[in-house]
Design a protein around this motif. Structure first.
Motif, mmCIF file in Angstrom:
data_model
loop_
_atom_site.group_PDB
_atom_site.id
_atom_site.type_symbol
_atom_site.label_atom_id
_atom_site.label_comp_id
_atom_site.label_asym_id
_atom_site.label_seq_id
_atom_site.Cartn_x
_atom_site.Cartn_y
_atom_site.Cartn_z
ATOM 1 N N TYR A 1 4.228 2.048 -4.064
ATOM 2 C CA TYR A 1 4.719 0.917 -3.119
ATOM 3 C C TYR A 1 6.505 0.846 -3.468
ATOM 4 N N THR B 1 8.195 -0.794 -8.411
ATOM 5 C CA THR B 1 7.154 -0.793 -7.371
ATOM 6 C C THR B 1 6.708 -2.639 -6.362
ATOM 7 N N HIS B 2 6.363 -3.097 -5.468
ATOM 8 C CA HIS B 2 5.956 -4.277 -5.167
ATOM 9 C C HIS B 2 5.729 -5.099 -5.797
ATOM 10 N N ILE C 1 1.571 -6.849 -6.699
ATOM 11 C CA ILE C 1 0.568 -5.913 -7.181
ATOM 12 C C ILE C 1 0.423 -6.007 -8.462
ATOM 13 N N TYR D 1 -7.399 -3.217 -4.229
ATOM 14 C CA TYR D 1 -6.913 -2.036 -3.444
ATOM 15 C C TYR D 1 -7.988 -2.540 -1.840
ATOM 16 N N ILE E 1 5.728 -1.535 1.784
ATOM 17 C CA ILE E 1 4.085 -1.708 2.447
ATOM 18 C C ILE E 1 4.229 -0.240 3.292
ATOM 19 N N ARG F 1 -5.604 -4.448 -0.395
ATOM 20 C CA ARG F 1 -4.602 -4.664 -0.107
ATOM 21 C C ARG F 1 -3.935 -3.679 -0.073
ATOM 22 N N TRP F 2 -3.825 -2.726 -1.241
ATOM 23 C CA TRP F 2 -2.576 -2.050 -1.775
ATOM 24 C C TRP F 2 -3.689 -0.724 -1.796
ATOM 25 N N LEU G 1 -3.313 3.486 -3.050
ATOM 26 C CA LEU G 1 -2.985 3.012 -5.197
ATOM 27 C C LEU G 1 -4.160 4.107 -5.322
ATOM 28 N N THR H 1 4.604 3.481 2.438
ATOM 29 C CA THR H 1 3.277 3.627 1.404
ATOM 30 C C THR H 1 1.851 3.716 2.546
ATOM 31 N N ASN H 2 1.440 2.721 3.038
ATOM 32 C CA ASN H 2 0.558 3.053 3.757
ATOM 33 C C ASN H 2 0.079 3.389 5.222
#
Length: 290
Positions: A173, A181-182, A185, A192, A279, A194-195, A198, A282-283
């Motif tokens: 992210y 990174t964001h 985090i 996990y 976000i 939310r992210w 990772l 990466t998602n």
């Protein structure tokens, strides 16, 4: 579920030949446990000693608040006499950290307490930096603008170090036009839901204790969390990989100035947009299972 982290290899001591062969050339991290026992700093350096020799210095302090346009670019969140700050560290947990304090410039007496070790690569002698933190304070996951080779020497207490190579950037992210990174985090206990991406990243971890040295290869992402109050010193060598040197030049000459310009033009909207893009980008890599 926790991050996929391999314990960083440890050696008691090491020759420069073995360091170059087994860690520098393959660009792998290592902890050297007993490399600086001949330094005066090994016996002398603790919070009380630093307070005694430099307590009158006014130091910039940073905490873990997310980047906000109103706070300025890399501006400290507070300032305090070092003696007061060390008293605070010892009294209670605090989020305030000292970040990138140049000891050669501020307290030249401390140069007598250490020497530049011979790891087989040339260290930059003008840039030894000190970092201080209190219990549970932490840095954001980031990498250094010059993608240098970093030797991180820890003093007093214990800190957790989590590393990722640049090859894992796509899962972390990363915020566009930045080195972080964001900021939401928590790498010591990631959410996990939310992210989710990772879970696909592979990294390294260790806990550093007094007198130990962590080698971080070129451009490695790093997150540091203080288990107890303490401080560290970093020495560095320039990146040798041409790709990393080119990226470092881009960061310094283009990326940093472009980001500052866009902050001036768009303010907080620019920062918010970058976080949203981190976000969304990466998602897209999320692997659906089950």
């Amino acid at each position: 579920m926790t991050l996929k982290l391999t314990e960083i290899p440890r050696v008691e001591t090491i020759t420069k030949e073995d360091f170059l062969t087994h860690y520098f050339k393959p660009q792998k991290p290592v902890v050297i446990e007993r490399f600086i026992e001949n330094w005066p700093a090994f016996e002398k350096w603790n919070l009380d000693y630093i307070k005694g020799i430099a307590g009158d210095k006014v130091v910039p302090l940073y905490d873990d608040r997310p980047v906000q346009h109103k706070d300025g670019f890399n501006e400290p969140h507070a300032k305090m006499q070092l003696s007061e700050y060390i008293d605070l560290l010892k009294a209670k947990p605090t989020k305030y950290r000292i970040f990138l304090w140049n000891i050669l410039k501020e307290v030249p007496e401390l140069q007598k307490d250490f020497s530049y070790p011979d790891f087989g690569i040339k260290l930059m002698k003008g840039l030894p930096m000190l970092f201080f933190g209190g219990t549970d304070s932490h840095t954001f996951m980031h990498y250094d603008i010059d993608l240098g080779n970093i030797f991180h020497f820890h003093f007093e207490g214990e800190k957790e170090c989590i590393l990722f190579p640049q090859s894992e950037t796509k899962y972390l992210y990363k915020v566009p036009h930045s080195l972080i990174t964001h900021e939401s985090i928590d790498f010591s206990n990631p959410d996990y839901d939310r992210w989710p991406v990772l879970k696909q990243a592979n990294g390294y971890r260790t806990n550093l204790r007094h007198g130990e040295v962590l080698y971080m290869p070129e451009g490695y992402w790093h997150y540091m969390k203080y288990i107890t109050p303490g401080f560290s010193m970093s020495l560095r060598a320039i990146a040798r990989n041409p790709k990393n040197l080119a990226k470092a030049l881009y960061n310094v000459i283009i990326m940093r100035h472009f980001d500052v310009l866009m902050r001036k033009i768009k303010g907080q909207k620019w920062i918010d947009r970058k976080n949203e893009r981190a976000i969304a980008r990466t998602n897209k890599l999320r692997v659906v299972t089950g």
